[in-house]
Design a protein around this motif. Structure first.
Motif, PDB file in Angstrom:
ATOM      1  N   ARG A  57       0.835  -1.213   0.000  1.00  0.00           N
ATOM      2  CA  ARG A  57       0.000   0.000   0.000  1.00  0.00           C
ATOM      3  C   ARG A  57       0.865   1.257   0.000  1.00  0.00           C
ATOM      4  N   THR A  58       1.934   1.218   0.777  1.00  0.00           N
ATOM      5  CA  THR A  58       2.849   2.359   0.823  1.00  0.00           C
ATOM      6  C   THR A  58       3.525   2.554  -0.521  1.00  0.00           C
ATOM      7  N   ALA A  59       3.978   1.464  -1.122  1.00  0.00           N
ATOM      8  CA  ALA A  59       4.650   1.545  -2.416  1.00  0.00           C
ATOM      9  C   ALA A  59       3.712   2.094  -3.487  1.00  0.00           C
ATOM     10  N   THR A  60       2.457   1.653  -3.454  1.00  0.00           N
ATOM     11  CA  THR A  60       1.492   2.147  -4.432  1.00  0.00           C
ATOM     12  C   THR A  60       1.218   3.634  -4.230  1.00  0.00           C
ATOM     13  N   ALA A  61       1.060   4.045  -2.990  1.00  0.00           N
ATOM     14  CA  ALA A  61       0.785   5.463  -2.702  1.00  0.00           C
ATOM     15  C   ALA A  61       1.949   6.353  -3.133  1.00  0.00           C
ATOM     16  N   ALA A  62       3.170   5.842  -2.954  1.00  0.00           N
ATOM     17  CA  ALA A  62       4.357   6.650  -3.255  1.00  0.00           C
ATOM     18  C   ALA A  62       4.921   6.372  -4.642  1.00  0.00           C
ATOM     19  N   ARG A  63       4.306   5.402  -5.358  1.00  0.00           N
ATOM     20  CA  ARG A  63       4.783   5.012  -6.695  1.00  0.00           C
ATOM     21  C   ARG A  63       6.250   4.569  -6.658  1.00  0.00           C
ATOM     22  N   VAL A  64       6.566   3.711  -5.684  1.00  0.00           N
ATOM     23  CA  VAL A  64       7.926   3.194  -5.498  1.00  0.00           C
ATOM     24  C   VAL A  64       7.953   1.717  -5.885  1.00  0.00           C
ATOM     25  N   PRO A  65       8.918   1.287  -6.687  1.00  0.00           N
ATOM     26  CA  PRO A  65       8.980  -0.119  -7.078  1.00  0.00           C
ATOM     27  C   PRO A  65       9.333  -1.034  -5.909  1.00  0.00           C
ATOM     28  N   VAL A  66       8.892  -2.289  -6.014  1.00  0.00           N
ATOM     29  CA  VAL A  66       9.146  -3.297  -4.978  1.00  0.00           C
ATOM     30  C   VAL A  66       9.744  -4.532  -5.640  1.00  0.00           C
ATOM     31  N   VAL A  67      10.841  -5.021  -5.073  1.00  0.00           N
ATOM     32  CA  VAL A  67      11.491  -6.235  -5.576  1.00  0.00           C
ATOM     33  C   VAL A  67      11.359  -7.326  -4.519  1.00  0.00           C
ATOM     34  N   PRO A  68      10.456  -8.302  -4.717  1.00  0.00           N
ATOM     35  CA  PRO A  68      10.326  -9.409  -3.760  1.00  0.00           C
ATOM     36  C   PRO A  68      11.528 -10.349  -3.859  1.00  0.00           C
ATOM     37  N   GLN A  69      11.917 -10.903  -2.715  1.00  0.00           N
ATOM     38  CA  GLN A  69      13.071 -11.810  -2.673  1.00  0.00           C
ATOM     39  C   GLN A  69      12.791 -13.004  -1.777  1.00  0.00           C
ATOM     40  N   GLY A  70      13.462 -14.123  -2.118  1.00  0.00           N
ATOM     41  CA  GLY A  70      13.517 -15.263  -1.229  1.00  0.00           C
ATOM     42  C   GLY A  70      14.898 -15.318  -0.595  1.00  0.00           C
ATOM     43  N   ALA A  71      15.643 -16.387  -0.906  1.00  0.00           N
ATOM     44  CA  ALA A  71      16.982 -16.543  -0.333  1.00  0.00           C
ATOM     45  C   ALA A  71      18.081 -16.012  -1.239  1.00  0.00           C
ATOM     46  N   ARG A  72      17.724 -15.455  -2.399  1.00  0.00           N
ATOM     47  CA  ARG A  72      18.671 -14.880  -3.353  1.00  0.00           C
ATOM     48  C   ARG A  72      19.640 -15.918  -3.903  1.00  0.00           C
ATOM     49  N   THR A  73      19.176 -17.155  -4.042  1.00  0.00           N
ATOM     50  CA  THR A  73      20.002 -18.194  -4.657  1.00  0.00           C
ATOM     51  C   THR A  73      19.737 -18.305  -6.153  1.00  0.00           C
ATOM     52  N   GLY A  74      18.893 -17.421  -6.690  1.00  0.00           N
ATOM     53  CA  GLY A  74      18.545 -17.475  -8.106  1.00  0.00           C
ATOM     54  C   GLY A  74      19.727 -17.188  -9.012  1.00  0.00           C
ATOM     55  N   LEU A  75      19.585 -17.578 -10.283  1.00  0.00           N
ATOM     56  CA  LEU A  75      20.687 -17.487 -11.232  1.00  0.00           C
ATOM     57  C   LEU A  75      20.324 -16.686 -12.478  1.00  0.00           C
ATOM     58  N   SER A  76      19.309 -15.814 -12.360  1.00  0.00           N
ATOM     59  CA  SER A  76      18.893 -15.047 -13.534  1.00  0.00           C
ATOM     60  C   SER A  76      18.795 -13.546 -13.265  1.00  0.00           C
ATOM     61  N   VAL A 169      -0.392 -11.187  -1.945  1.00  0.00           N
ATOM     62  CA  VAL A 169      -0.655  -9.760  -1.782  1.00  0.00           C
ATOM     63  C   VAL A 169      -0.411  -9.085  -3.130  1.00  0.00           C
ATOM     64  N   LEU A 170      -1.427  -8.409  -3.627  1.00  0.00           N
ATOM     65  CA  LEU A 170      -1.335  -7.749  -4.919  1.00  0.00           C
ATOM     66  C   LEU A 170      -0.630  -6.401  -4.792  1.00  0.00           C
ATOM     67  N   ALA A 171      -0.383  -5.775  -5.920  1.00  0.00           N
ATOM     68  CA  ALA A 171       0.394  -4.538  -5.937  1.00  0.00           C
ATOM     69  C   ALA A 171      -0.251  -3.437  -5.106  1.00  0.00           C
ATOM     70  N   ASP A 172      -1.580  -3.424  -5.046  1.00  0.00           N
ATOM     71  CA  ASP A 172      -2.261  -2.378  -4.293  1.00  0.00           C
ATOM     72  C   ASP A 172      -2.531  -2.754  -2.838  1.00  0.00           C
ATOM     73  N   GLY A 173      -2.026  -3.913  -2.412  1.00  0.00           N
ATOM     74  CA  GLY A 173      -2.163  -4.325  -1.027  1.00  0.00           C
ATOM     75  C   GLY A 173      -3.319  -5.263  -0.749  1.00  0.00           C
ATOM     76  N   ARG A 174      -4.178  -5.515  -1.744  1.00  0.00           N
ATOM     77  CA  ARG A 174      -5.271  -6.466  -1.537  1.00  0.00           C
ATOM     78  C   ARG A 174      -4.719  -7.884  -1.402  1.00  0.00           C
ATOM     79  N   LEU A 175      -5.441  -8.711  -0.638  1.00  0.00           N
ATOM     80  CA  LEU A 175      -5.042 -10.105  -0.443  1.00  0.00           C
ATOM     81  C   LEU A 175      -5.915 -10.991  -1.314  1.00  0.00           C
ATOM     82  N   LEU A 176      -5.281 -11.795  -2.152  1.00  0.00           N
ATOM     83  CA  LEU A 176      -5.961 -12.705  -3.070  1.00  0.00           C
ATOM     84  C   LEU A 176      -5.667 -14.140  -2.670  1.00  0.00           C
ATOM     85  N   SER A 177      -6.708 -14.974  -2.598  1.00  0.00           N
ATOM     86  CA  SER A 177      -6.527 -16.416  -2.382  1.00  0.00           C
ATOM     87  C   SER A 177      -6.865 -17.145  -3.674  1.00  0.00           C
TER      88      SER A 177
END
Length: 455
Positions: A57-76, A169-177
């Motif tokens: 919600r904060t990111a959407t209000a401020a138009r700031v990008p968000v990069v989700p991460q796990g353990a950062r073991t990815g190779l791409s 959690v969607l970009a605008d903060g809504r929760l989708l199941s």
């Protein structure tokens, strides 16, 4: 941007938002070479779904990008920060919420480590099959994001086949199941599968329902040595054509064998140009190994060594487990490709990679999930040598072009991220690419989630 950090902190517990430069640098990238890395505004380590909703919600209000991460073991490069982003690390959301032996499901948060889940369900006589090579570090959320595979895919399939339902959690903060926890369910579009492999570009996974299987019998392994990669690939084709269902079918080329020998002194014959490793977890694995061994011998194997027990099996498989580590010691840097081709063209793929290595004057070792045609050519190069680095990147692209030429795909399990997004456009074509961008726009109309990745 200080206002954004204050907005984040206002709705989160102390310590969840981190702005220390050294910490942010540690969270800025995954394990891919040749991928751009930006400077994040902050790293947020949520503990709850509500925390994640507040961030979005904060990111959407401020138009700031968000990069989700796990353990950062990815190779791409899919987890790499972009300038001014919020890095959203899900690693601390690491609870196993439920293990249900009747419905054979587990309910987990995204930060649960793959190996932790596997061991927990094993204590209940159950089995979670997806097993990426980084299973001791990688998380279930990361596995879902990249559509990860592993050594067992030839028999048990990949992550997508085990994800039954998600909370996102969607970009605008809504929760989708999405999805279900029942054995069957076809109501509506399959949004669960849409999120698997989406690399954090459509939403942030905060809970997953994953399918489990009864624990299989202890597997037994076999190693077969071949004088050429083409002979080993011919054996693989025969094994699959005859209807065998090994729990593991892996391949190492001669370059990889020699790298493993140099690191671990395993005594593998230096004249061996391909090593095939197979295992069965059937009720009578010894009989299955004997039948497979006969096929290998008929295809030209110079030696076939079956294990007699689980300890010997683990010893035989150790060479494959050491492959990537051994190749990393060949030079100062590596690029690990992830090209999957039809099984029947696996021999052409390996021969083509050998030709590319010669053309670019580089060491390129190949280890592969041979049973599903998923090759991992590993380009070894000196990162401090500009010319060699250039040749490494060009050889990487040549390998992907070869894979597409052989009817394959640019990634079987590592994802697209930053590293391969230009190649994704070539593989998909303009119509499919336009439709996929349209899907992205539905879920993330402001383009805030993992921008610049995949497309």
């Amino acid at each position: 941007m200080g206002d954004v950090v204050e907005m984040l902190g206002a709705g989160l517990a102390p310590g969840v938002v981190v702005t220390d430069p050294e910490v942010m640098a540690a969270y800025a990238r995954d394990m891919a070479s040749f991928s751009a890395v930006g400077d994040p505004l902050a790293v947020v380590m949520p503990r709850t779904v509500e925390d994640v909703q507040h961030v979005m919600r904060t990111a959407t209000a401020a138009r700031v990008p968000v990069v989700p991460q796990g353990a950062r073991t990815g190779l791409s490069g899919g987890a790499n920060a972009v300038d001014g982003c919020i890095v959203l690390s899900l690693a601390k959301m690491d609870r196993i919420l439920e293990i249900d032996p009747v419905d054979r499901v587990a309910v987990v948060e995204p930060g649960v480590v793959n190996a932790v889940l596997s061991r927990a369900v094993a204590e209940r006589g159950l089995y979670y099959p997806p097993d990426p090579s980084s299973w001791e570090q990688c998380t279930i959320g990361g596995n879902i994001g990249t559509g990860a595979g592993g050594l067992c895919c030839v028999k048990y399939g990949v992550t997508a086949e085990y994800v039954l339902g998600l909370d996102v959690v969607l970009a605008d903060g809504r929760l989708l199941s999405t999805g279900r926890r029942t054995a069957k369910g076809v109501a509506g579009y399959d949004l669960t599968r849409l999120f698997v492999g989406s690399e954090g570009t459509l939403g942030v996974v905060v809970k997953a329902v994953v399918a489990l299987r009864p624990a299989p019998p202890q597997q037994l392994a076999l190693v077969a040595e071949f004088p050429s990669a083409s002979a080993a690939c011919a054996a693989i084709c025969t094994i699959m054509e005859r209807g065998h269902v090994p729990s593991l079918l892996e391949l190492m080329d001669g370059t990889t064998i020699r790298a493993v020998n140099a690191m671990a002194q395993m005594g593998l014959p230096e004249s061996t140009e391909a090593l095939l490793l197979a295992a069965f977890d059937t009720p009578d694995p010894a009989a299955d190994l004997a039948a497979l061994g006969e096929l290998c011998t008929a295809a030209g194997a110079t030696e076939v060594v079956p294990a007699q027990d689980a300890a010997e099996s683990e010893m035989l498989l150790q060479a494959r487990r050491l492959s990537l580590t051994a190749l990393e010691r060949v030079s100062t840097a590596t690029m690990i490709d992830d090209v999957c081709v039809p099984r029947g063209r696996l021999g052409e793929m390996l021969d083509g990679v050998a030709a590319i290595a010669a053309e670019y004057d580089l060491t390129i070792g190949v280890c592969a999930h041979a049973g599903d045609g998923n090759t991992h050519p590993v380009v070894c190069f000196d990162a401090h040598d500009p010319d060699e680095s250039r040749r490494a990147r060009e050889s990487f692209d040549a390998i992907m072009a070869l894979g597409l030429e052989l009817g394959g795909t640019i990634t079987g399990e590592h994802g697209v991220g930053l590293l391969k997004k230009d190649w994704l456009a070539r593989e998909l074509g303009p119509t499919a690419l336009e439709l996929q961008r349209g899907v992205k726009a539905v879920f993330d109309p402001l383009g805030l989630l993992n921008p610049g990745k995949v497309f």
